[in-house]
Design an enzyme around this catalytic site. Sequence first.
Site, PDB file in Angstrom:
ATOM      1  N   SER A 136       0.842  -1.187   0.000  1.00  0.00           N
ATOM      2  CA  SER A 136       0.000   0.000   0.000  1.00  0.00           C
ATOM      3  C   SER A 136       0.889   1.253   0.000  1.00  0.00           C
ATOM      4  O   SER A 136       1.838   1.325  -0.785  1.00  0.00           O
ATOM      5  CB  SER A 136      -0.935  -0.057   1.208  1.00  0.00           C
ATOM      6  OG  SER A 136      -1.991   0.843   1.066  1.00  0.00           O
TER       7      SER A 136
ATOM      8  N   ASP B 217      -8.325  -5.468  -5.984  1.00  0.00           N
ATOM      9  CA  ASP B 217      -7.966  -4.483  -4.959  1.00  0.00           C
ATOM     10  C   ASP B 217      -8.309  -3.102  -5.507  1.00  0.00           C
ATOM     11  O   ASP B 217      -7.824  -2.720  -6.575  1.00  0.00           O
ATOM     12  CB  ASP B 217      -6.462  -4.593  -4.686  1.00  0.00           C
ATOM     13  CG  ASP B 217      -5.954  -3.487  -3.778  1.00  0.00           C
ATOM     14  OD1 ASP B 217      -6.784  -2.808  -3.131  1.00  0.00           O
ATOM     15  OD2 ASP B 217      -4.723  -3.307  -3.714  1.00  0.00           O
TER      16      ASP B 217
ATOM     17  N   HIS C  33      -5.927  -6.568  -1.415  1.00  0.00           N
ATOM     18  CA  HIS C  33      -4.860  -5.615  -1.104  1.00  0.00           C
ATOM     19  C   HIS C  33      -3.609  -6.321  -0.554  1.00  0.00           C
ATOM     20  O   HIS C  33      -3.652  -6.918   0.508  1.00  0.00           O
ATOM     21  CB  HIS C  33      -5.411  -4.607  -0.090  1.00  0.00           C
ATOM     22  CG  HIS C  33      -4.705  -3.281  -0.087  1.00  0.00           C
ATOM     23  ND1 HIS C  33      -4.322  -2.621  -1.232  1.00  0.00           N
ATOM     24  CD2 HIS C  33      -4.332  -2.467   0.948  1.00  0.00           C
ATOM     25  CE1 HIS C  33      -3.747  -1.470  -0.906  1.00  0.00           C
ATOM     26  NE2 HIS C  33      -3.736  -1.355   0.405  1.00  0.00           N
TER      27      HIS C  33
END
Lengths: 478, 478
Positions: free
Chosen positions: A148, A399, A424
């Site tokens: 991320s 995601d 994710h």
Amino acid sequence: MKLSVTLVLFLCHNIWSYDYETKYFEVLLDHFSFTNNATFKLKYLINDTFWTNDGPIFFYTGNEGTVENFAENTGFMFDIAPSFNALVVFAEHRYYGESLPFGNDSFVSPSHIGYLTSSQALADFVDLINYLQTMSLEKVPVIAFGGSYGGMLASWLRMKYPASVVGAIAASAPIWQFETPCEDFYKVVTRVYQEAVAKDCPLLITKSWTALRNISESPEGKAWLSDAWQLCSPLETSADVETLIGWYSEILVNMAMVNYPYSTSFLAPLPPFPVKTFCSQLTQANIVDDKSLVMALGDALQIYTNFTETTTCNKINQTAEALGEEGWYFQACTEMIMPMCSIDGDMFENDPWDYGKYASQCFEKWGVNQTHPELPVLEYGGKEIKAASNIVFSNGLLDPWSSGGVLKNVSESVVSVIIPDGAHHIDLRGGNKDDPETVIEARQFHVDNIKKWIMEFYFHSGKGAFFEKIKYQHVARN
Amino acid sequence: MKLSVTLVLFLCHNIWSYDYETKYFEVLLDHFSFTNNATFKLKYLINDTFWTNDGPIFFYTGNEGTVENFAENTGFMFDIAPSFNALVVFAEHRYYGESLPFGNDSFVSPSHIGYLTSSQALADFVDLINYLQTMSLEKVPVIAFGGSYGGMLASWLRMKYPASVVGAIAASAPIWQFETPCEDFYKVVTRVYQEAVAKDCPLLITKSWTALRNISESPEGKAWLSDAWQLCSPLETSADVETLIGWYSEILVNMAMVNYPYSTSFLAPLPPFPVKTFCSQLTQANIVDDKSLVMALGDALQIYTNFTETTTCNKINQTAEALGEEGWYFQACTEMIMPMCSIDGDMFENDPWDYGKYASQCFEKWGVNQTHPELPVLEYGGKEIKAASNIVFSNGLLDPWSSGGVLKNVSESVVSVIIPDGAHHIDLRGGNKDDPETVIEARQFHVDNIKKWIMEFYFHSGKGAFFEKIKYQHVARN
């Protein structure tokens, strides 16, 4: 308008299951001026169980939260460390967890929080890596890992400081989100719900916004809704309703992000495939009007809010209370300005991107005027990253953040690996018997690239013998 | 111990001979924090005579001085601009010339001068380039040029911001001086004097330090020396003698730096091959003792101090008065810490490198403690620059700064060009009938690389037609 979508939230605290020591390293508050000499302690976690002192360093570039959370949800690094004889390190990001430059005052004014920038965080990591190198007799190769925003940092660390890290595994890193059409994010979320069970699910969600607004118009409706959704504080004002809408919307996004094939506790304790479970329950309910729709939704949301059956009521402003989010809110207002909007065609309430409004809300909150919203694109090059090298960008197509991800190879060594059914940064998680084949393949891709980067390092430093040893070991072990 | 050797000095002001408009661009005081929103005006010079609006931008990354000086001494950019249809821009470095963030107060305290760092300067350039791009309908390729510290900046700009510049011509850029053995710099200076006429010249200089010290011990000696060397203020204290020694030493270095084959006015008005002229005169003098040696030196130094025969007396603290040097003094104390020493074997007085003493002098002057002297090596990667691309490092082997230069190819596109008989960034100067063949070849090497980078740019942006046009033009014109 949603002010910012949190990349990763940490509402639940796990019991830590990986081993590491907690240490602290003194870093400069400001790496890019000489106006002051202030320093603070940056936390990092370290595990040298598998390290042979000449093995590589696996370095996680911490993102917006307490670093233990990332260690606990990045089992991949621990899984592969033994075969590389690697030192495993997780560095906390400044202004999160315990790494607060001004303690409890860290967020009080621009002169305190103003040093919360990605550039300063990268410079922290570079200094820490430089220090970690002193643990070996000779320089060892360092691999950056991150998921991320942490993945963005990992890739930027390699781009900006290639002498510090030989390569980067950047999982679900939306480095192009700054320039992505604002509607793309919610389009992907909608697709996740469409593909979970049947198209009925996103259609019901699409209808839910009007239903919620209709019901919550009257005081009686607010009371009914507060009861139906088991809110800790009853809805009273229209601002409360906005908060509820935001909370509900965020849960829908979060469930897509962590739509893993096995039970996890990353954002909240959840069953396997939470979106599927949610949609199955919702589409099987007997829905005949606004109230029955909202009631069915409230029940289905418990998959996210009360999977452990220990939640007595729902705090809809929960996310705003967590300290980590304060920091991210600031970053989203200053550097990490990622335009987002909902339009016809996705399952969310229409919500245009209005930078002026966004900026004024930010100024109100932080007293900081972002006069250069183009900053991250100029600082990190935007879509022009072909001059970079040795970065793997991995993205799960289910995601939402894949909307800002690097989904194609950029060059021979800046490469993309796609996990069609991945959520994710699932590839950074520890191996699980329920991992789909695509995730296992992505992890193998990471391992192959890491090997290549390490071999390059030893080749360039002229250490043929060590290079051969590494080569042999890896072939034998994997 | 010499506190710092100035890379480039500007003691004389030319009458400008190149055409350009002077403009100003507002930049952030601090690009890497949000503690304040202060801005200031950065000066730049621009010439669009040859520009076709879709031609490239030639961007000089200004170094430690008034930017006009660099424009006047970088004729190469003007010489080749017509054949590239290029826009020519010279950007001033913050804290030099007119680009003073706090006007006359810019140097008064760490909170004022503290923003004088190379990182901030690079970010200024990136913002200015971004603005210049708005002058074209579509993005055009930008080439960075720089000499000396400006060359370091040009190469770093490409390393850190490859999306902003497609390549860099870094002339006489001592990016490795931070890690070079401290004695190397003065060794090269000595070699220049050895090769100028005969070995007698550096031998006489070697003897001169003791002669100067002997003579200046007594008040009578100080008076005699002040008269013999035509000093504006007579020597009175031992500190004055140190200043004189430093001034003399710096002139010897400067003459080597600008030992061009034709008359120039870069650091001072000078004849062609000033070192040769100086050494010829010195070695032909009748030297029998300390006084006759010092007298002969004083006469020979007039080649540097009084070539125009307009100097009435010598100000030995001249260099310390120029504003540009204040800034460089600060930079040499904070980021640009380049260890230098004189040892047996060079022609200078022995002078060890003592970082502790250096740092304490710096603290006394600026109130800034440099706790991280490794900063520039960590920030820019030190000798590990193989991940970079599209940089030409040019070095004259008779330039003292070649001791910290990149003298070998690092990779396929980070390449070195050597000018065996070249002084400090002679290749950036305008063409001259007395240019040696090696300089002409180096300039052709630059042109070939610039062409290649521009073609790459258009190839990657998919503009085949324009790419062909560029290709044709260049082949036809050069």
